[in-house]
Design a protein around this motif. Structure first.
Motif, PDB file in Angstrom:
ATOM      1  N   CYS A 181       0.834  -1.203   0.000  1.00  0.00           N
ATOM      2  CA  CYS A 181       0.000   0.000   0.000  1.00  0.00           C
ATOM      3  C   CYS A 181       0.866   1.249   0.000  1.00  0.00           C
ATOM      4  N   GLY A 182       0.737   2.024  -1.069  1.00  0.00           N
ATOM      5  CA  GLY A 182       1.374   3.323  -1.109  1.00  0.00           C
ATOM      6  C   GLY A 182       0.448   4.373  -0.517  1.00  0.00           C
ATOM      7  N   THR A 183       0.784   5.628  -0.735  1.00  0.00           N
ATOM      8  CA  THR A 183      -0.008   6.719  -0.166  1.00  0.00           C
ATOM      9  C   THR A 183      -1.457   6.673  -0.628  1.00  0.00           C
ATOM     10  N   ALA A 184      -1.685   6.444  -1.912  1.00  0.00           N
ATOM     11  CA  ALA A 184      -3.048   6.431  -2.452  1.00  0.00           C
ATOM     12  C   ALA A 184      -3.889   5.338  -1.808  1.00  0.00           C
ATOM     13  N   GLU A 185      -3.320   4.150  -1.683  1.00  0.00           N
ATOM     14  CA  GLU A 185      -4.067   3.048  -1.074  1.00  0.00           C
ATOM     15  C   GLU A 185      -4.358   3.328   0.397  1.00  0.00           C
ATOM     16  N   ARG A 186      -3.392   3.881   1.094  1.00  0.00           N
ATOM     17  CA  ARG A 186      -3.588   4.153   2.524  1.00  0.00           C
ATOM     18  C   ARG A 186      -4.662   5.204   2.756  1.00  0.00           C
ATOM     19  N   GLU A 187      -4.672   6.239   1.929  1.00  0.00           N
ATOM     20  CA  GLU A 187      -5.577   7.362   2.172  1.00  0.00           C
ATOM     21  C   GLU A 187      -6.937   7.193   1.510  1.00  0.00           C
ATOM     22  N   GLN A 188      -6.991   6.502   0.383  1.00  0.00           N
ATOM     23  CA  GLN A 188      -8.226   6.457  -0.393  1.00  0.00           C
ATOM     24  C   GLN A 188      -8.902   5.089  -0.411  1.00  0.00           C
ATOM     25  N   THR A 189      -8.117   4.031  -0.499  1.00  0.00           N
ATOM     26  CA  THR A 189      -8.705   2.701  -0.664  1.00  0.00           C
ATOM     27  C   THR A 189      -9.029   2.038   0.668  1.00  0.00           C
ATOM     28  N   TYR A 190      -8.130   2.175   1.639  1.00  0.00           N
ATOM     29  CA  TYR A 190      -8.321   1.520   2.939  1.00  0.00           C
ATOM     30  C   TYR A 190      -8.184   2.525   4.085  1.00  0.00           C
ATOM     31  N   PRO A 191      -8.971   3.590   4.078  1.00  0.00           N
ATOM     32  CA  PRO A 191      -8.792   4.632   5.102  1.00  0.00           C
ATOM     33  C   PRO A 191      -9.074   4.150   6.522  1.00  0.00           C
ATOM     34  N   HIS A 192     -10.024   3.239   6.683  1.00  0.00           N
ATOM     35  CA  HIS A 192     -10.380   2.784   8.028  1.00  0.00           C
ATOM     36  C   HIS A 192      -9.327   1.835   8.594  1.00  0.00           C
ATOM     37  N   VAL A 193      -8.686   1.080   7.720  1.00  0.00           N
ATOM     38  CA  VAL A 193      -7.602   0.201   8.163  1.00  0.00           C
ATOM     39  C   VAL A 193      -6.441   1.034   8.698  1.00  0.00           C
ATOM     40  N   PHE A 194      -6.083   2.074   7.974  1.00  0.00           N
ATOM     41  CA  PHE A 194      -4.936   2.873   8.407  1.00  0.00           C
ATOM     42  C   PHE A 194      -5.304   3.856   9.513  1.00  0.00           C
ATOM     43  N   ALA A 195      -6.602   4.178   9.638  1.00  0.00           N
ATOM     44  CA  ALA A 195      -7.048   4.939  10.811  1.00  0.00           C
ATOM     45  C   ALA A 195      -6.911   4.075  12.061  1.00  0.00           C
ATOM     46  N   HIS A 196      -7.174   2.783  11.916  1.00  0.00           N
ATOM     47  CA  HIS A 196      -6.974   1.860  13.032  1.00  0.00           C
ATOM     48  C   HIS A 196      -5.508   1.838  13.438  1.00  0.00           C
TER      49      HIS A 196
END
Length: 223
Positions: A181-196
């Motif tokens: 996961c790059g920046t786009a995936e972290r911020e746009q595709t899986y935001p709740h995963v990375f918020a966790h």
């Protein structure tokens, strides 16, 4: 803090991070010994205690020995029930175990293969097809996980407090953010995963163990 034993392992090893985080949250102390892979764990003294030479490996003050990272982390979590790391009842404890297994075998294993194969070039025979297979498994799991976390008011896996499951997920997602996961995936595709991940890292005792995430801007590819 109460000293409970010593741990053989490297602080950069994901399961070691989980074990040391659990100890910190429980106000327990574990002596993390100086470790050199292939040397320390192959010494006669180590092999006598742990014949398979696997790390992390734990030895308590009374001589109790334990291997397998998840088992060690669960044991340490059980020593201070009031910390709530295994949940508050039998059902929550079962959910903690469920998410630990899911995280290890449906996310972390594949991210680690990408890290070793595409990131470090350490896997003979690693190729684009194998890379794609690991990526697809991660995507499937992260989609499911992001949808689940979106519906969780606490943003955590089991209840309103950080449990062992959340720590295992955080260490897996740290590896995902270094590989799949790059920046786009972290911020746009899986935001709740990375918020966790961010929520777990807001606990200073865990952040001190995990260190900087070293996330990448673009996901790793294999040509």
């Amino acid at each position: 803090m109460t000293l409970i034993g010593k741990l053989y392992g490297h602080i950069l090893q994901p399961q070691t991070k989980v074990i040391m985080s659990v100890a910190a949250l429980s106000n327990l102390e574990i002596d993390l010994l100086p470790f050199e892979y292939g040397v320390t764990n192959q010494s006669p003294e180590f092999i006598q205690k742990f014949p398979l030479g696997k790390v992390p490996a734990f030895e308590s003050l009374n001589g109790f020995k334990l291997t397998e990272g998840a088992a060690i982390a669960r044991y340490v979590s059980s020593l201070v029930p009031d910390a709530g790391l295994l949940g508050r009842n039998a059902e929550e404890t079962a959910l903690v175990d469920q998410w630990v297994h899911f995280t290890e075998f449906e996310i972390h294993m594949d991210a680690s293969m990408i890290y070793a194969g595409a990131g470090l070039n350490m896997l003979p025979g690693y190729n684009a097809d194998r890379h794609k297979w690991h990526e697809e498994r991660i995507v499937r799991s992260l989609r499911f996980l992001d949808n689940y976390l979106e519906k969780r008011p606490s943003g955590l896996l089991v209840n309103d407090n950080i449990t062992l499951a959340d720590i295992f997920l955080a260490v897996a997602i740290q590896r995902v953010g270094q590989t799949a996961c790059g920046t786009a995936e972290r911020e746009q595709t899986y935001p709740h995963v990375f918020a966790h991940y961010a929520k777990v890292m807001s606990e200073e005792k865990i952040k001190a163990v995990f260190g900087e995430p070293e996330f990448i801007e673009e996901r790793l590819v294999c040509n």
